[in-house]
Design a protein around this motif. Structure first.
Motif, PDB file in Angstrom:
ATOM      1  N   PRO A  10       8.678   8.968 -24.194  1.00 30.22           N
ATOM      2  CA  PRO A  10      10.137   8.863 -23.356  1.00 30.22           C
ATOM      3  C   PRO A  10       9.411   9.045 -22.109  1.00 30.22           C
ATOM      4  O   PRO A  10      10.002   8.746 -21.508  1.00 30.22           O
ATOM      5  N   LEU A  11       8.282   9.611 -22.252  1.00 32.74           N
ATOM      6  CA  LEU A  11       8.182  11.015 -20.924  1.00 32.74           C
ATOM      7  C   LEU A  11       7.537  10.139 -20.150  1.00 32.74           C
ATOM      8  O   LEU A  11       7.312   9.905 -19.099  1.00 32.74           O
ATOM      9  N   VAL A  12       6.646   9.817 -20.904  1.00 30.36           N
ATOM     10  CA  VAL A  12       5.793   8.271 -20.047  1.00 30.36           C
ATOM     11  C   VAL A  12       7.177   7.260 -19.732  1.00 30.36           C
ATOM     12  O   VAL A  12       6.454   6.727 -17.708  1.00 30.36           O
ATOM     13  N   LEU A  13       7.602   6.720 -19.801  1.00 31.19           N
ATOM     14  CA  LEU A  13       8.995   5.687 -19.361  1.00 31.19           C
ATOM     15  C   LEU A  13       9.178   6.442 -18.126  1.00 31.19           C
ATOM     16  O   LEU A  13       9.849   5.676 -17.336  1.00 31.19           O
ATOM     17  N   SER A  14       9.746   7.687 -18.287  1.00 32.54           N
ATOM     18  CA  SER A  14      10.754   8.898 -17.281  1.00 32.54           C
ATOM     19  C   SER A  14       9.990   9.241 -16.169  1.00 32.54           C
ATOM     20  O   SER A  14      10.276   9.022 -15.073  1.00 32.54           O
ATOM     21  N   ILE A  27       1.125  -1.271  -0.254  1.00 31.79           N
ATOM     22  CA  ILE A  27      -0.352   0.242  -0.072  1.00 31.79           C
ATOM     23  C   ILE A  27       1.303   0.597   0.159  1.00 31.79           C
ATOM     24  O   ILE A  27       0.789   2.297  -1.223  1.00 31.79           O
ATOM     25  N   PRO A  28       1.593   1.805   1.084  1.00 29.78           N
ATOM     26  CA  PRO A  28       2.370   2.131   0.435  1.00 29.78           C
ATOM     27  C   PRO A  28       3.149   2.725  -0.624  1.00 29.78           C
ATOM     28  O   PRO A  28       3.668   3.453  -0.511  1.00 29.78           O
ATOM     29  N   LEU A  29       3.856   1.819  -1.109  1.00 34.72           N
ATOM     30  CA  LEU A  29       4.726   1.554  -2.022  1.00 34.72           C
ATOM     31  C   LEU A  29       4.203   2.231  -2.827  1.00 34.72           C
ATOM     32  O   LEU A  29       4.363   2.721  -4.748  1.00 34.72           O
ATOM     33  N   VAL A  30       2.785   1.237  -3.302  1.00 37.83           N
ATOM     34  CA  VAL A  30       2.313   1.037  -4.680  1.00 37.83           C
ATOM     35  C   VAL A  30       1.422   3.101  -4.563  1.00 37.83           C
ATOM     36  O   VAL A  30       1.330   4.014  -5.506  1.00 37.83           O
ATOM     37  N   ALA A  31       1.445   3.629  -3.304  1.00 36.12           N
ATOM     38  CA  ALA A  31       0.726   5.205  -3.211  1.00 36.12           C
ATOM     39  C   ALA A  31       1.917   6.401  -3.732  1.00 36.12           C
ATOM     40  O   ALA A  31       1.757   7.360  -4.271  1.00 36.12           O
ATOM     41  N   LEU A  32       3.341   5.101  -3.295  1.00 35.33           N
ATOM     42  CA  LEU A  32       4.751   6.206  -3.807  1.00 35.33           C
ATOM     43  C   LEU A  32       4.943   6.455  -5.232  1.00 35.33           C
ATOM     44  O   LEU A  32       5.514   6.949  -5.547  1.00 35.33           O
ATOM     45  N   ALA A  33       4.541   5.502  -6.145  1.00 38.50           N
ATOM     46  CA  ALA A  33       4.937   5.223  -7.297  1.00 38.50           C
ATOM     47  C   ALA A  33       3.963   6.271  -8.382  1.00 38.50           C
ATOM     48  O   ALA A  33       4.191   6.290  -8.624  1.00 38.50           O
ATOM     49  N   VAL A  34       2.606   5.572  -7.280  1.00 33.44           N
ATOM     50  CA  VAL A  34       1.560   6.322  -8.899  1.00 33.44           C
ATOM     51  C   VAL A  34       1.230   7.451  -9.048  1.00 33.44           C
ATOM     52  O   VAL A  34       1.501   7.890 -10.248  1.00 33.44           O
ATOM     53  N   PRO A  35       1.915   8.959  -7.999  1.00 30.79           N
ATOM     54  CA  PRO A  35       1.798  10.271  -7.949  1.00 30.79           C
ATOM     55  C   PRO A  35       2.631  10.247  -9.579  1.00 30.79           C
ATOM     56  O   PRO A  35       2.706  11.209 -10.361  1.00 30.79           O
ATOM     57  N   PRO A  36       4.134   9.845  -9.828  1.00 30.92           N
ATOM     58  CA  PRO A  36       4.713  10.106 -10.539  1.00 30.92           C
ATOM     59  C   PRO A  36       4.603   9.767 -12.164  1.00 30.92           C
ATOM     60  O   PRO A  36       5.174  10.189 -13.335  1.00 30.92           O
ATOM     61  N   ILE A  37       3.778   8.402 -11.816  1.00 32.34           N
ATOM     62  CA  ILE A  37       3.622   8.174 -12.982  1.00 32.34           C
ATOM     63  C   ILE A  37       2.319   8.773 -13.658  1.00 32.34           C
ATOM     64  O   ILE A  37       2.366   8.954 -14.610  1.00 32.34           O
ATOM     65  N   LEU A  38       1.290   9.290 -13.267  1.00 32.40           N
ATOM     66  CA  LEU A  38       0.324  10.015 -13.748  1.00 32.40           C
ATOM     67  C   LEU A  38       0.335  10.740 -13.449  1.00 32.40           C
ATOM     68  O   LEU A  38       0.137  10.852 -15.005  1.00 32.40           O
ATOM     69  N   VAL A  39       1.416  11.828 -13.472  1.00 33.34           N
ATOM     70  CA  VAL A  39       1.189  13.320 -13.386  1.00 33.34           C
ATOM     71  C   VAL A  39       1.607  13.147 -14.708  1.00 33.34           C
ATOM     72  O   VAL A  39       1.980  13.767 -15.540  1.00 33.34           O
ATOM     73  N   THR A  40       3.229  12.618 -14.661  1.00 33.87           N
ATOM     74  CA  THR A  40       4.146  12.249 -16.088  1.00 33.87           C
ATOM     75  C   THR A  40       3.224  12.138 -17.032  1.00 33.87           C
ATOM     76  O   THR A  40       3.355  12.036 -18.524  1.00 33.87           O
ATOM     77  N   THR A  41       2.619  11.183 -16.979  1.00 28.68           N
ATOM     78  CA  THR A  41       1.468  10.071 -18.032  1.00 28.68           C
ATOM     79  C   THR A  41       0.838  11.729 -19.160  1.00 28.68           C
ATOM     80  O   THR A  41       0.728  11.824 -19.846  1.00 28.68           O
TER      81      THR A  41
END
Length: 222
Positions: free
Chosen positions: A144-148, A94-108
């Protein structure tokens, strides 16, 4: 004893390379936790980021969600989930997913919004539907930005997965936690070095993935 002596002694000790408590086993555990959390986060965040970026709607809501998620302390959330759910992998995910979602979501979302509208308009003029435009035109250009965003999330998760050891799970964090408990700073430094090296390896992995799946024309344009 210097830092480099700690590192050298840790990696030269043959006992650290064998069995359930050895480096290979702990590394596999760490990678399992990392890629499980990253996969869940990507499954949640990528579709939302792609659709909202494609439609241009929901950007403010995404920014609010991302800001709130980034404000959550991973270790504090882990403790709360541990007392609520007990031992197991779920309180760690749960905390690891919560940590990973924001950069993926916003950058995508931002990647989709920065796509050149000319080929998109041309694709629509040729009769391509919204889904085809999204997957065949916009996504390859935004890749490229999605991968970043995925890379940023992976680095954060692989560095934070060490907290799994604090609730009796495995991973490279076990070296840090057990070493502190035993006052064995050679193990602490060795574990921290492995985690840092793994984070750097993630950068190299995503660079290689980008070279393989991003078209040369898009790379030159970026």
């Amino acid at each position: 004893m210097s830092l480099f002596h700690f590192i050298s002694d840790f990696f030269r000790d043959g006992a650290n390379w064998h069995g359930a408590y050895g480096i290979p086993h702990r590394l596999l555990e760490h990678l399992q936790y990392t890629f499980t959390a990253l996969g869940i986060a990507a499954a949640l965040a990528l579709p939302v980021g792609l659709v909202t970026g494609h439609t241009g709607r929901g950007g403010n809501a995404l920014a609010l969600i991302a800001t709130a998620a980034r404000a959550l302390p991973s270790y504090g959330l882990l403790v709360l989930m541990f007392f609520w759910l007990g031992l197991g992998l779920t309180p760690v995910m749960i905390p690891l997913v919560a940590l990973a979602v924001p950069p993926i979501l916003v950058t995508t979302y931002e990647a989709m919004r920065t796509v050149d509208p000319s080929p998109v308009d041309a694709a629509r003029g040729m009769g391509m539907g919204p889904v085809a435009v999204l997957l065949q035109v916009e996504l390859p250009m935004a890749l490229p930005l999605v991968l970043s965003g995925l890379r940023s999330a992976a680095i954060q998760v692989v560095s934070t997965t060490a907290i799994a050891a604090t609730v009796s799970l495995g991973g490279l964090g076990r070296f840090v936690v057990d070493g502190l408990y035993q006052y064995n700073y050679r193990i602490v430094v060795g574990g921290a070095t492995l985690i840092a090296a793994l984070a750097l390896a993630m950068i190299g992995l995503f660079w290689l993935v980008g070279r393989v799946i991003v078209s040369p024309g898009v790379r030159r344009g970026r």
